[in-house]
Scaffold this motif. Structure first.
Motif, mmCIF file in Angstrom:
data_model
loop_
_atom_site.group_PDB
_atom_site.id
_atom_site.type_symbol
_atom_site.label_atom_id
_atom_site.label_comp_id
_atom_site.label_asym_id
_atom_site.label_seq_id
_atom_site.Cartn_x
_atom_site.Cartn_y
_atom_site.Cartn_z
ATOM 1 N N GLY A 145 0.846 -1.203 0.000
ATOM 2 C CA GLY A 145 0.000 0.000 0.000
ATOM 3 C C GLY A 145 0.874 1.243 0.000
ATOM 4 N N GLY A 146 0.584 2.150 0.903
ATOM 5 C CA GLY A 146 1.347 3.391 0.976
ATOM 6 C C GLY A 146 2.810 3.166 1.316
ATOM 7 N N SER A 147 3.114 2.023 1.885
ATOM 8 C CA SER A 147 4.511 1.722 2.212
ATOM 9 C C SER A 147 5.204 1.004 1.059
ATOM 10 N N ASP A 148 4.599 1.042 -0.101
ATOM 11 C CA ASP A 148 5.192 0.406 -1.290
ATOM 12 C C ASP A 148 4.978 1.247 -2.551
ATOM 13 N N ALA A 196 9.210 -1.916 5.611
ATOM 14 C CA ALA A 196 8.484 -0.646 5.695
ATOM 15 C C ALA A 196 7.040 -0.890 6.080
ATOM 16 N N SER A 197 6.657 -0.410 7.245
ATOM 17 C CA SER A 197 5.253 -0.521 7.644
ATOM 18 C C SER A 197 4.976 0.537 8.697
ATOM 19 N N LYS A 198 4.056 1.418 8.393
ATOM 20 C CA LYS A 198 3.745 2.469 9.359
ATOM 21 C C LYS A 198 3.308 1.839 10.687
ATOM 22 N N THR A 199 2.414 0.877 10.606
ATOM 23 C CA THR A 199 1.868 0.276 11.833
ATOM 24 C C THR A 199 2.718 -0.873 12.361
ATOM 25 N N PHE A 200 3.478 -1.465 11.491
ATOM 26 C CA PHE A 200 4.225 -2.698 11.766
ATOM 27 C C PHE A 200 3.305 -3.809 12.274
ATOM 28 N N THR A 201 2.086 -3.829 11.733
ATOM 29 C CA THR A 201 1.153 -4.914 12.074
ATOM 30 C C THR A 201 0.595 -5.543 10.799
ATOM 31 N N THR A 202 1.002 -5.068 9.659
ATOM 32 C CA THR A 202 0.370 -5.497 8.408
ATOM 33 C C THR A 202 0.782 -6.926 8.050
ATOM 34 N N GLN A 203 -0.234 -7.773 7.898
ATOM 35 C CA GLN A 203 -0.008 -9.216 7.709
ATOM 36 C C GLN A 203 0.989 -9.506 6.593
HETATM 37 O O1 F6P Z 1 -4.776 -1.699 4.153
HETATM 38 C C1 F6P Z 1 -4.639 -0.360 3.911
HETATM 39 C C2 F6P Z 1 -3.425 0.217 4.541
HETATM 40 O O2 F6P Z 1 -3.686 0.526 5.865
HETATM 41 C C3 F6P Z 1 -2.963 1.440 3.774
HETATM 42 O O3 F6P Z 1 -3.651 2.568 4.107
HETATM 43 C C4 F6P Z 1 -1.523 1.449 4.106
HETATM 44 O O4 F6P Z 1 -0.805 2.270 3.231
HETATM 45 C C5 F6P Z 1 -1.190 -0.016 3.976
HETATM 46 O O5 F6P Z 1 -2.309 -0.668 4.512
HETATM 47 C C6 F6P Z 1 0.069 -0.460 4.643
HETATM 48 O O6 F6P Z 1 0.066 -0.174 5.999
HETATM 49 P P1 F6P Z 1 1.388 -0.212 6.863
HETATM 50 O O7 F6P Z 1 2.320 0.815 6.337
HETATM 51 O O8 F6P Z 1 0.951 0.090 8.259
HETATM 52 O O9 F6P Z 1 1.985 -1.584 6.755
#
Ligand code: F6P
Length: 541
Positions: A145-148, A196-203
């Motif tokens: 997503g935004g981190s890519d 790269a992950s803003k939340t560092f929780t993205t599966q």
């Molecule tokens: O699933 C949508 C989203 O939350 C996007 O808005 C975001 O850019 C992407 O997932 C990745 O999130 P993160 O950077 O926290 O891994």
């Protein structure tokens, strides 16, 4: 926050009346015939970007009303609230300050923190770029997503100024084919992984990061701390993952607006600090244009209002992006997230359902490739789809292209530009039945009735388009172009009264995926709808 919802403003009713009276039947060809200065009146130079809006189905009165609507809805004060750092992302209680990330040293929100983080990130990028000392030949960026999309698009676009010996790879999909293809040719001793992950929780990102780490160790990789770094606003989670070097950022940077932050690390590694700063400077120049130019000469405002005109009055549900530059081939994907994740909303900021349409479908492909795929539908399909062309005047093929090859490729660039102009011209002028009848098309049937054939070969024309021109595709011009898109999305979102900075719609799928995952192993289909249960059964046998 606007006091009035856009459709309750008296200007909205005036726009509807004007659309009924003039807009619906507006023919751009007649407008050119009647307005000798239409091109001059409907084009403008913004920082780094020249825009020609003259081939759009719009007249001066419609734009004057749209500008009145924007004023009535307090667009300027909404913009200023964002730039000041008010918590305009109401559902997450956050400010929206990607503009602060590209502000120079000075009196801007969070300026000290921004520049400290930037310099630390640039120093690290510099150390990686010194390949004799760092020993790195490949950088694998893992994010989604935004981190890519932003970093991947920018690195591809700025290939001509990229480090000649460092290869950048982007892995986003949880589909293991993505990572497998990248790992195939890598030497762990010469590879840097950026998680790269803003939340560092993205599966997806965590799964790929774990797999990359396991591969690295299994291949005899040493020193995980040196070979894995993170960019995240959740530095604790990155540390828990075992990463010692994390470049942190803040919750007021939205994911899809984050390429200017440390999420831009792969960009900085690819193009170096000087060019990264030029990217920021180009974006800042567009920010200043957006912040200070009166609405009638403000390009993001004009484009955003045109989007509203098309979506809510003409009823056009889609916009096609056609970048005539191979380096910009990921721009449509980037814009999809920017616009559709931002403005794909069905309630206003206080949660009331909206009776009008919001984000269009945004899609496209680099020219001229798209011409040989879906342009048929743009020219002769039953839907009218406004097209946005992007052309770059001066090409840069890289220092290795010289002599006769350079001549040939410059000639091809002229062909590219001629194609770009020809498509917007064809969309505009169409082809009349009489002209089609008079023509001898070499590949047409010799036996079919001439009138039937001519009807197949008739184009309605009057199909709208905008053309954006850049002098060259440089870090500065690309920065300005991306910031233009960010602000344009803000403008239509502000008119619609929605929160363009959250994305709750993606959460349900994530939660359901987490509950389906164990069922794929156990086969438990209890409580599932018939389709999901049936498909799961087939996937398990
Ligand atoms: O699933 C949508 C989203 O939350 C996007 O808005 C975001 O850019 C992407 O997932 C990745 O999130 P993160 O950077 O926290 O891994």
């Amino acid at each position: 926050m606007p006091a009035t919802r856009c459709d309750q403003s008296p200007v909205w009713a005036a726009l509807q009346a004007h659309f009924q009276a003039q807009g619906a039947a507006f023919d751009v060809r007649q407008a050119f015939a009647q307005e000798p200065h239409r091109f001059e009146q409907w084009s403008l130079q913004a920082p780094e970007v020249f825009a020609d809006l003259s081939k759009n189905r719009i007249d001066a009165q419609a734009m004057a009303l749209l500008l009145d609507l924007a004023r009535d809805l307090g667009l300027e004060s909404q913009r200023d609230a964002m730039l000041r750092g008010e918590a305009i992302n109401v559902t997450e209680g956050r400010a929206v300050l990607h503009t602060a990330l590209r502000a120079p040293v000075g009196e801007w929100p969070f300026n000290d923190q921004v520049h400290a983080a930037l310099e630390r990130m640039l120093a690290f990028a510099e150390s990686v770029r010194d390949v004799e000392r760092s020993g790195f030949s490949d950088v694998v960026h893992i994010g989604i997503g935004g981190s890519d999309l932003g970093p991947a698009m920018v690195v591809q676009a700025l290939h001509s100024v990229a480090h000649p010996r460092l290869k950048l790879h982007f892995v986003s999909n949880v589909d293991g084919h993505d990572l497998a293809a990248v790992l195939r040719d890598l030497d762990p001793a010469r590879t840097l992984f950026v998680i790269a992950s803003k939340t560092f929780t993205t599966q997806e990102t965590l799964a790929n990061a774990e797999a990359a780490k396991a591969w690295f160790l299994a291949q005899g990789g040493m020193d995980v701390a040196r070979h894995f770094v993170a960019t995240s606003s959740n530095t604790e989670a990155a540390a828990a993952f075992g990463i010692q070097t994390t470049f942190g950022f803040w919750d007021w940077v939205g994911g899809r607006y984050s390429l200017w932050s440390v999420i831009g690390l792969p960009i900085a590694i690819a193009i170096g600090p000087k060019h990264f700063k030029a990217l920021l400077a180009g974006a800042h120049a567009m920010d200043e244009h957006f912040a200070r130019t009166p609405l009638e000469g403000n390009l993001p405002v004009l484009l955003g209002l045109l989007d509203v005109w098309y979506r809510n009055f003409h009823g056009f549900a889609s916009r096609s992006i056609a970048p005539y530059h191979q380096g910009l081939r990921r721009l449509p994907a980037y814009q999809q997230q920017l616009e559709m994740e931002s403005n794909g909303k069905q309630v206003d900021r206080v949660g009331e359902s909206l009776p009008y349409s919001t984000s269009p479908v945004v899609w496209g492909e680099a020219g001229t490739n798209g011409q040989h795929a879906y342009f048929q539908m743009l020219h002769q399909g039953t839907d009218v789809i406004p097209v946005e062309f992007i052309a770059v005047k001066t090409p840069d093929f890289g220092a290795h292209v010289e002599g006769a090859l350079a001549e040939r490729l410059h000639d091809q660039h002229r062909k590219l530009l001629a194609n770009c102009l020809a498509q917007s011209q064809a969309l505009l002028q169409g082809k009349r039945f009489e002209d089609a009848l008079a023509e001898q098309a070499p590949t047409a049937s010799k036996t079919l009735d001439a009138a039937i054939l001519a009807r197949h070969r008739t184009f309605a024309g009057n199909r709208p388009s905008t053309t954006l021109l850049l002098e060259c595709l440089s870090p500065r011009s690309l920065g300005a172009l991306i910031a233009l898109y960010e602000h344009r999305v803000f403008v239509s979102g502000a008119v619609w009264g929605i929160n363009s900075f959250d994305q709750w719609g993606v959460e349900l799928g994530k939660a359901l995926c987490n509950s389906l995952l164990p069922r794929l192993d156990s086969g438990d289909v209890q409580g599932l709808d018939g389709s999901t249960a049936g498909l799961m059964g087939r996937l398990r046998t």
